[in-house]
Design a protein around this motif. Structure first.
Motif, PDB file in Angstrom:
ATOM      1  N   GLU A  95       0.626  -1.172  -0.084  1.00 14.10           N
ATOM      2  CA  GLU A  95      -0.112   0.002  -0.069  1.00 14.10           C
ATOM      3  C   GLU A  95       0.765   1.426   0.041  1.00 14.10           C
ATOM      4  O   GLU A  95       0.412   2.387  -0.317  1.00 14.10           O
ATOM      5  N   ASN A  96       2.181   1.137   0.438  1.00 10.13           N
ATOM      6  CA  ASN A  96       3.058   2.104   0.502  1.00 10.13           C
ATOM      7  C   ASN A  96       3.808   2.485  -0.932  1.00 10.13           C
ATOM      8  O   ASN A  96       4.467   3.444  -1.032  1.00 10.13           O
ATOM      9  N   VAL A 102      -5.212   9.017  -6.769  1.00  7.65           N
ATOM     10  CA  VAL A 102      -6.597   9.305  -6.155  1.00  7.65           C
ATOM     11  C   VAL A 102      -7.319  10.021  -7.366  1.00  7.65           C
ATOM     12  O   VAL A 102      -6.947  10.688  -8.061  1.00  7.65           O
ATOM     13  N   ILE A 133      -9.599   9.876   5.858  1.00  9.08           N
ATOM     14  CA  ILE A 133      -9.323   8.219   6.121  1.00  9.08           C
ATOM     15  C   ILE A 133      -7.833   7.866   5.272  1.00  9.08           C
ATOM     16  O   ILE A 133      -7.825   8.368   4.068  1.00  9.08           O
ATOM     17  N   PHE A 134      -6.908   7.321   5.739  1.00  6.66           N
ATOM     18  CA  PHE A 134      -5.697   7.176   4.983  1.00  6.66           C
ATOM     19  C   PHE A 134      -5.442   5.686   4.674  1.00  6.66           C
ATOM     20  O   PHE A 134      -5.926   4.853   5.488  1.00  6.66           O
ATOM     21  N   GLN A 135      -5.018   5.529   3.605  1.00  7.15           N
ATOM     22  CA  GLN A 135      -4.643   4.145   2.917  1.00  7.15           C
ATOM     23  C   GLN A 135      -3.387   3.734   2.981  1.00  7.15           C
ATOM     24  O   GLN A 135      -3.086   2.475   2.997  1.00  7.15           O
ATOM     25  N   THR A 136      -2.446   4.588   3.426  1.00  5.40           N
ATOM     26  CA  THR A 136      -1.118   4.112   3.426  1.00  5.40           C
ATOM     27  C   THR A 136      -0.601   4.745   4.866  1.00  5.40           C
ATOM     28  O   THR A 136      -1.111   5.696   5.446  1.00  5.40           O
ATOM     29  N   GLU A 141       1.302  10.456   0.963  1.00  6.60           N
ATOM     30  CA  GLU A 141      -0.160  10.578   0.813  1.00  6.60           C
ATOM     31  C   GLU A 141      -0.795  11.705   1.503  1.00  6.60           C
ATOM     32  O   GLU A 141      -2.062  12.292   0.968  1.00  6.60           O
ATOM     33  N   HIS A 145      -4.256  14.554   0.256  1.00  6.09           N
ATOM     34  CA  HIS A 145      -5.238  14.902   1.201  1.00  6.09           C
ATOM     35  C   HIS A 145      -5.470  16.527   1.323  1.00  6.09           C
ATOM     36  O   HIS A 145      -6.372  17.043   1.354  1.00  6.09           O
TER      37      HIS A 145
END
Length: 473
Positions: A95-96, A102, A133-136, A141, A145
């Motif tokens: 995921e990183n 996005v 909400i964080f994905q990584t 990231e 945002h």
């Protein structure tokens, strides 16, 4: 060799391409990314535009492993970005892996980032409290945002708004819909270059990535510069006040490829100067100068020429060993070193050796390497490091261990020599190092001195160590 390496780790390398007419952008990204493989060996990825949408392909692995699929057929496009990564914050998790992609209220965004935000904790906390909400676990990231949550009415103004909130090191390439962007932080911590050839514009972390694309018309992206490339051409602006530069001096000591230029300077020639500067203060008598390949090669040549001591390649490197070993035990770490580096007995047996490397972090690999050289018959081993003692963490894009892990915070050079089994150990003085670069006041040397230009937070347990009161040499 993760966990044993004597050198700090760099975070990553980035590439951006824009073509006036469609070309096989994914294929063309492969080659400059391959040239930047030394900046990150754990993951790779590309993002490009296809039929008005952004396509992303990324995975854990080397460039040749991850992206070779893009060499098999034509995929016409006009723009794309790429990334190679060494995992630090958040670890080596899928995921990183970048580019980050996005779709938000500002359009489609894909981002590839080199550096580290020194205020990432406060930004993330504010975003989290605001419902993000964080994905990584990557601080890269945070940038998207900030753009998506900006109240500014246009993407351009939202981009400037987001950049104004970021502190630290960031050289980035980014796609927004059908436009390509390049941006560099106002201090210029990390290098970034832009060049053109025919109808192709190339952006990359180092000039070696432009060379492989035969791009000779090039320049540095300026600190604080924002560049946009689209069908109307190339536009540029300075988006923030530019203070005195704080370019990372480790780019010249270790990170960059010797055939590159970074910060407008030849990496190879600067490393030769560092080796020569180290020899000036070094009265040791020896028979041979031996580099630790490959990072010590240029400096060893400079040392040899200055000292009048012959250079020979008493160590060979297995380039297929890679840099991703995680070896928890002493015997496994020694095996990892043996897999990567091996002495040439016929060269070093019975000789007094000056062993030249770029830097010393924990001392674990150096200790094993000295043992291997002793086993091969070296009569004396004098370790010479072409950087000052590393004693402080970096907050601007280098993975340096905690202060407690840094050997120079607990041992003098004489104690280090005893610990690793060398006859002597000597570091390049900071004053000598700065003599080797143009505009020396424009370089960040905080990992040696502990003097940071930007506000950083050092854990209380890390602030006071036994050698704190000694000046950087």
């Amino acid at each position: 060799m993760d966990g044993t390496s004597e050198s700090p780790k760099h975070y990553c390398g980035v590439v951006g391409l824009y073509a006036k007419t469609p070309v096989n952008i994914p294929e063309k990204l492969f080659f400059p990314l391959f040239s930047l493989q030394h900046r990150g060996q754990e993951s790779a990825g590309v993002a490009y535009r296809k039929d008005g949408e952004t396509v992303v392909y990324k995975d854990i692995g080397m460039v040749s492993q991850v992206l070779s699929r893009y060499l098999d057929k034509d995929r016409p496009s006009k723009l794309g970005i790429g990334h190679v990564r060494y995992s630090t914050l958040g670890g080596n998790k899928i995921e990183n892996v970048q580019p980050i992609h996005v779709a938000c209220n500002k359009g489609e965004i894909a981002l590839a980032h080199n550096g580290n935000l020194s205020n990432s904790s406060s930004i993330k906390n504010n975003l989290f409290q605001g419902g993000s909400i964080f994905q990584t676990t990557s601080d890269s990231e945070l940038f998207v945002h900030l753009i998506s949550r900006s109240v500014q009415p246009s993407f351009h103004l939202a981009l400037i708004d987001a950049l104004s909130q970021m502190q630290g090191a960031f050289s980035m390439v980014m796609m927004h819909d059908d436009s390509l962007y390049a941006v560099r932080d106002p201090y210029g911590f990390r290098p970034l270059y832009i060049g053109t050839r025919d109808d192709l514009t190339v952006i990359a972390s180092e000039t070696c990535a432009l060379d492989i694309m035969k791009v000779s018309d090039r320049r540095e992206v300026k600190p604080g510069e924002l560049i946009r490339i689209d069908d109307t051409g190339i536009t540029s602006e300075i988006y923030a006040p530019v203070p005195e530069p704080q370019r990372c001096i480790f780019e010249l000591i270790y990170f960059a490829r010797p055939d590159s230029q970074v910060f407008g300077q030849s990496v190879h020639l600067r490393r030769k100067q560092m080796g020569a500067a180290l020899a000036i203060d070094d009265p040791v008598e020896a028979d041979l100068v031996v580099p630790v390949p490959d990072s010590g090669n240029s400096a060893a040549l400079g040392y040899s020429e200055q000292a009048g001591v012959p250079l020979d390649y008493g160590l060979t490197r297995n380039h297929y060993a890679g840099r991703s070993f995680i070896m928890p035990t002493t015997s496994e770490r020694e095996l990892a070193v043996r897999m990567k580096l091996h002495p040439v007995r016929e060269v070093i047996e019975g000789k007094r050796i000056i062993l030249v490397d770029d830097s010393l972090v924990r001392g674990t690999t150096a200790r094993i390497l000295v043992r291997l050289l002793r086993e091969a018959g070296a009569a004396e081993i004098h370790l010479r490091l072409c950087s000052p003692e590393i004693r402080w963490p970096c907050f601007f894009g280098i993975d340096i261990p905690t202060r407690n892990e840094l050997i120079s915070n607990h041992r003098t050079p004489e104690m280090i020599a005893e610990f690793i089994g060398a006859d002597t150990v000597q570091f390049l003085k900071l004053s000598r190092l700065l003599e080797c670069v143009d505009e020396p006041s424009g370089y960040c040397t905080s990992c040696f001195s502990g003097k940071y230009r930007l506000a950083v937070t050092i854990p209380e347990s890390e602030q006071n160590l036994p050698r704190d009161n000694e000046p950087a040499t």
